[in-house]
Design a protein around this motif. Structure first.
Motif, PDB file in Angstrom:
ATOM      1  N   ARG A  27       1.031  -1.210  -0.105  1.00 34.93           N
ATOM      2  CA  ARG A  27       0.372  -0.010  -0.303  1.00 34.93           C
ATOM      3  C   ARG A  27       0.863   1.143   0.225  1.00 34.93           C
ATOM      4  O   ARG A  27       0.318   2.386  -0.946  1.00 34.93           O
ATOM      5  N   SER A  28       2.058   1.092   0.553  1.00 31.07           N
ATOM      6  CA  SER A  28       2.635   2.651   0.975  1.00 31.07           C
ATOM      7  C   SER A  28       4.437   2.783  -0.194  1.00 31.07           C
ATOM      8  O   SER A  28       4.373   3.914  -0.867  1.00 31.07           O
ATOM      9  N   VAL A  29       4.527   1.079  -0.703  1.00 30.38           N
ATOM     10  CA  VAL A  29       5.653   1.161  -1.517  1.00 30.38           C
ATOM     11  C   VAL A  29       5.031   0.873  -3.032  1.00 30.38           C
ATOM     12  O   VAL A  29       5.572   2.170  -3.810  1.00 30.38           O
ATOM     13  N   ILE A  30       4.464  -0.188  -3.348  1.00 31.25           N
ATOM     14  CA  ILE A  30       4.687  -0.459  -4.538  1.00 31.25           C
ATOM     15  C   ILE A  30       3.672   0.088  -5.293  1.00 31.25           C
ATOM     16  O   ILE A  30       3.266   0.089  -6.340  1.00 31.25           O
ATOM     17  N   SER A  31       2.242   0.617  -4.210  1.00 31.29           N
ATOM     18  CA  SER A  31       1.118   1.181  -4.980  1.00 31.29           C
ATOM     19  C   SER A  31       1.535   3.403  -5.997  1.00 31.29           C
ATOM     20  O   SER A  31       1.111   3.414  -6.335  1.00 31.29           O
ATOM     21  N   ARG A  32       2.764   3.470  -5.288  1.00 39.27           N
ATOM     22  CA  ARG A  32       3.648   4.392  -6.426  1.00 39.27           C
ATOM     23  C   ARG A  32       4.424   3.947  -7.049  1.00 39.27           C
ATOM     24  O   ARG A  32       4.801   5.160  -7.831  1.00 39.27           O
ATOM     25  N   ALA A  33       4.227   2.900  -7.291  1.00 39.42           N
ATOM     26  CA  ALA A  33       5.761   2.846  -8.677  1.00 39.42           C
ATOM     27  C   ALA A  33       4.660   2.582  -9.519  1.00 39.42           C
ATOM     28  O   ALA A  33       3.917   1.749  -9.713  1.00 39.42           O
TER      29      ALA A  33
END
Length: 102
Positions: A27-33
């Protein structure tokens, strides 16, 4: 679209903590990729320390270059890496066919 499949083995007895960590990381990292389109995580029934992570990417390079060579990858590994019993086995797949309900 490319499917990344990661076969993850974690240290025994860490399932609850790992599930919380991977959820947070997704939710906090992959979603920003850039190029990441969705994900799912499956927990092994016969092998309780085994998880299968699936991430859909726009292109292979979105994962292998755009994400893996970015600062986001270090953030991701800092969250989930401490739980790994061994490095995950990661492979990429292209869709051949699927049901009409998906």
């Amino acid at each position: 679209m490319i499917l990344e499949l990661a076969d993850i083995r974690i240290q025994p007895g860490q399932q609850k903590a790992f599930e919380e960590a991977i959820e947070r990381g997704l939710r906090s990292v992959i979603s920003r990729a850039q190029g990441a389109r969705g994900f799912s995580v499956h927990h092994g029934i016969e092998s309780p320390e085994r998880y299968v992570l699936q991430i859909q990417w726009d292109t292979l390079e979105a994962h292998t270059v755009g994400f893996r060579e970015s600062p986001l990858f270090a953030e991701w590994r800092a969250i989930v890496g401490p739980f790994f019993a061994a490095p995950p086995v990661v492979e990429h797949f292209e869709l051949v066919t699927q049901s009409s309900g998906q």
